[in-house]
Motif scaffolding. Structure first.
Motif, PDB file in Angstrom:
ATOM      1  N   SER A  46     -39.041 -16.178 -49.606  1.00 55.77           N
ATOM      2  CA  SER A  46     -40.416 -16.498 -50.018  1.00 55.77           C
ATOM      3  C   SER A  46     -41.237 -16.712 -48.761  1.00 55.77           C
ATOM      4  O   SER A  46     -41.092 -17.735 -48.088  1.00 55.77           O
ATOM      5  N   SER A  92     -35.984 -16.343 -51.873  1.00 57.30           N
ATOM      6  CA  SER A  92     -36.898 -16.225 -53.011  1.00 57.30           C
ATOM      7  C   SER A  92     -36.109 -16.046 -54.302  1.00 57.30           C
ATOM      8  O   SER A  92     -35.079 -15.356 -54.318  1.00 57.30           O
ATOM      9  N   PRO A 143     -42.045 -12.334 -52.382  1.00 59.58           N
ATOM     10  CA  PRO A 143     -40.704 -11.953 -51.923  1.00 59.58           C
ATOM     11  C   PRO A 143     -40.787 -10.940 -50.783  1.00 59.58           C
ATOM     12  O   PRO A 143     -41.491  -9.937 -50.887  1.00 59.58           O
TER      13      PRO A 143
END
Length: 699
Positions: free
Chosen positions: A439, A558, A403
């Motif tokens: 992500s 994410s 993240p």
């Protein structure tokens, strides 16, 4: 006598480069020799007397700091032998002589004594009878001068060693060195440079010979590039064909810089050359392969159209599928080529950077040598950065997906971005709070943002504004490029000259660049495109000629929250506790890489056992002394690093292992549970990884 004792204390505490140096005293008559030795001993200076001229000459050498001799001992002697010795001194040496003359017989009033200056060179005269302070002062000056000569010798030896290591680095990279004097048109080349043009080491190779070896179709372009460099001072960079004496065609890459004197006058070109025949042949083979694939796809498409001229939708779908397949095969082929090149180049850079890093520790205060080494290291680091782009394009680079909070990432880069684009460019940011984490690999996103900002700067040569913006967006349905879901969009917009539709289509192709030759690799946007695909996102480009360009990097949101990373701590190369000193088995089939790695390990204080194959390493483990750690290259002929690790653990199950590789990642399915170190690596990176492996082994 008080002043002589003070000088004695100073002499004992001074840092003399040659501590074994001593003085010679040749005074065969009277008590001169005894008095001189007594005074020198009291002053803390080693000296010895010789009985005759033959003994004096036989004792002369680099370790003699000065010679005390009486005028009458040399007046009627044959001085040819001592004159010959003085003439043959090394370039750093100028041995001081102290000549003791008689009362009233100083060199100003004694032509015979004065003529000794012509024979002995570096002479100081002391008229007898002399005061103790006078003699000690003259001896002190002679010692001080000799000490500077010893220091000069050390600097010359260090420079010679630096030149040898630099030559080793050039040979490791298969680079030929050359210089071209602009005034005399004299070309000086190394053996490797001659070989690149098909010439033997002993053959003469003039500038005329070089011109005659260049393919006729490339000569005008080559000479134009030389003139441009001389007139503008820009770096010289060109690739051209050469014709060897056997008629075979080869390719050479030439790079150089213009050297100017203190008045700013262009003096010479200094550069390197490389044989790129294999690379050019590989590119030609790839083009031919692409042509064959294109032809096959065209033929297959025609067959489908002829066979199914009537359900058009199906044909259209097949055409699109085949076009995607062709592009996929093309990109995969290029990816394999670039990945292999990056691996080999990483190995070469390992030897170059390792040797330069170790050499930097031994140049002392020589600022010029440091500047040359720093320049070479900077060039090697740029090469390492280029290999990272190649690996990213070929999708062979490890991505650390986690993240990432993009607002904080962009804010952390603002200073670096402003320094990179220069004062003529303004940067505006729009970074709303509350955006979800994405992500991604933070390092790769930073590299992508830097590339986009530099591209925007280059599109605005007269200055302008770059706007960096973050926003959240969503893909409602699954499309050709994006999966349905939520994304954060990082956009970089400029006010530059923009791109037309045709240029925009080619913008993400590898090695395609709109910049001048030598100012762009053509890998920036293709690298970002590859990163977007790896992150399951998209790179979107919008451009209008005369208005500007906007690049958007779509990155999936994410499912986890970003964690603020702690500041990275520079690895400590100090050996303590679990980290050393240790006995380390180093395995690498490349002698140059092994040499530089061994030097770095020994410099860290470790005891190193060196092996150049898997079989040799296993023999060391079976019959040699116990080792604490094995560091092995992965790509070795016969037994690779993975096979070696398996065999080694059959001998020593708990042996810690560190695998080094020029590839960004090891082959899939290699379940060895070992640490990995990417080439090229620095000494601090090596020390850090060793500490991690050994600390993990002791837990």
């Amino acid at each position: 006598m008080r002043s002589s004792r003070s000088w004695k204390a100073q002499t004992r505490t001074a840092a003399i480069p040659n501590r074994d140096a001593y003085g010679l005293v040749y005074a065969p008559s009277g008590r001169d020799a005894q008095i001189a030795l007594s005074l020198l001993e009291e002053a803390g200076t080693k000296a010895k007397a010789v009985a005759d001229l033959t003994s004096l000459i036989s004792n002369l050498g680099d370790d003699v700091s000065f010679v005390v001799v009486t005028e009458e001992a040399l007046r009627s002697a044959n001085l040819r032998a001592i004159s010959d010795w003085i003439e043959k001194q090394p370039s750093w040496s100028d041995l001081p002589f102290i000549v003791l003359t008689s009362r009233g017989g100083g060199p100003e009033r004694n032509p015979a004594a004065a003529r000794l200056s012509e024979v002995l060179g570096n002479v100081s005269f002391v008229e007898r009878p002399f005061h103790t302070t006078t003699f000690i002062s003259v001896a002190r000056s002679a010692l001080r001068g000799r000490r500077r000569q010893y220091e000069a010798r050390l600097r010359m030896e260090a420079l010679n060693e630096g030149e040898r290591r630099l030559q080793t680095a050039l040979e490791a990279g298969r680079l030929g060195a050359w210089e071209f004097d602009l005034a005399s048109s004299v070309l000086t080349t190394s053996t490797t440079c001659k070989a690149i043009f098909g010439r033997a080491a002993a053959e003469p190779f003039t500038y005329t010979d070089l011109l005659s070896a260049i393919h006729p179709d490339d000569q005008e372009r080559m000479q134009a590039a030389v003139h441009a460099t001389i007139e503008t001072g820009s770096d010289y960079s060109i690739e051209y064909r050469t014709i060897w004496r056997d008629g075979s065609i080869h390719w050479a890459e030439i790079r150089a810089q213009l050297y100017k004197d203190s008045r700013g006058t262009a003096v010479k070109l200094v550069g390197v050359s490389a044989d790129i025949t294999a690379r050019m042949q590989a590119e030609e083979d790839q083009r031919r392969l692409n042509d064959v694939l294109e032809q096959r796809v065209t033929e297959r498409t025609r067959e489908l159209q002829e066979a199914h001229a009537n359900v058009m939708v199906e044909v259209s779908q097949r055409e699109r599928a085949e076009e995607q397949l062709r592009q996929s095969q093309k990109m995969e082929a290029i990816g394999q080529l670039t990945g292999g090149v990056a691996h080999d180049f990483n190995n070469l850079l390992m030897a170059v950077m390792g040797n330069l890093e170790m050499l930097e520790r031994h140049v002392g205060d020589d600022s010029r040598a440091k500047r040359l080494i720093d320049g070479a290291l900077e060039g090697a680091r740029r090469g390492a950065s280029l290999t990272q782009r190649l690996l990213a394009f070929s999708r062979r680079q490890d991505l650390k997906i986690e993240p990432v909070a993009l607002p904080g990432l962009v804010r952390g880069m603002e200073d670096m971005l402003r320094r990179s684009v220069g004062s003529a460019i303004q940067i505006e940011t729009e970074l709303p709070e509350g955006l979800p984490a994405v992500s991604a690999d933070a390092n790769q996103v930073e590299l992508a943002l830097l590339n986009l900002a530099v591209n925007a700067r280059d599109a605005m040569p007269d200055g302008g504004t770059i706007k960096i913006q973050l926003k959240q967006s969503g893909a409602a349905v699954e499309s050709e490029h994006l999966t349905a879901g939520s994304y954060v969009v990082l956009s970089v917009a400029d006010q530059g000259h923009g791109m037309d539709e045709e240029t925009l289509k080619k913008a993400i192709e590898p090695f395609y660049s709109t910049k001048e030759l030598g100012k762009g690799t053509g890998l920036g946007l293709s690298m970002i495109h590859g990163l977007a695909l790896q992150l399951k996102g998209r790179l979107k480009l919008n451009s209008i000629v005369g208005i500007g360009t906007t690049a958007e990097l779509w990155i999936p949101v994410s499912p986890m929250t970003a964690v603020k990373a702690s500041p990275e701590r520079k690895p400590d190369t100090h050996l303590d506790g679990a980290t050393g000193p240790k006995r380390i088995l180093l395995v690498d089939d490349d002698i140059l890489i092994a040499m530089s790695s061994v030097d770095m390990l020994m410099d860290l204080g470790h005891d190193v056992v060196e092996a150049h194959s898997g079989e040799e390493a296993l023999e060391c483990l079976r019959n040699g002394p116990t080792v604490d750690l094995m560091i092995t290259d992965y790509s070795m002929p016969g037994m690779n690093g993975g096979d070696l690790v398996k065999a080694a653990r059959a001998i020593s199950p708990t042996l810690p292992v560190l695998i080094a590789s020029g590839y960004a990642e090891l082959p899939p399915g290699l379940d060895l549970n070992v640490a990995r170190l990417g080439k090229p690596y620095t000494q601090s990176q090596l020390a850090s990884e060793i500490a991690k492996v050994l600390n993990a082994a002791t837990d």
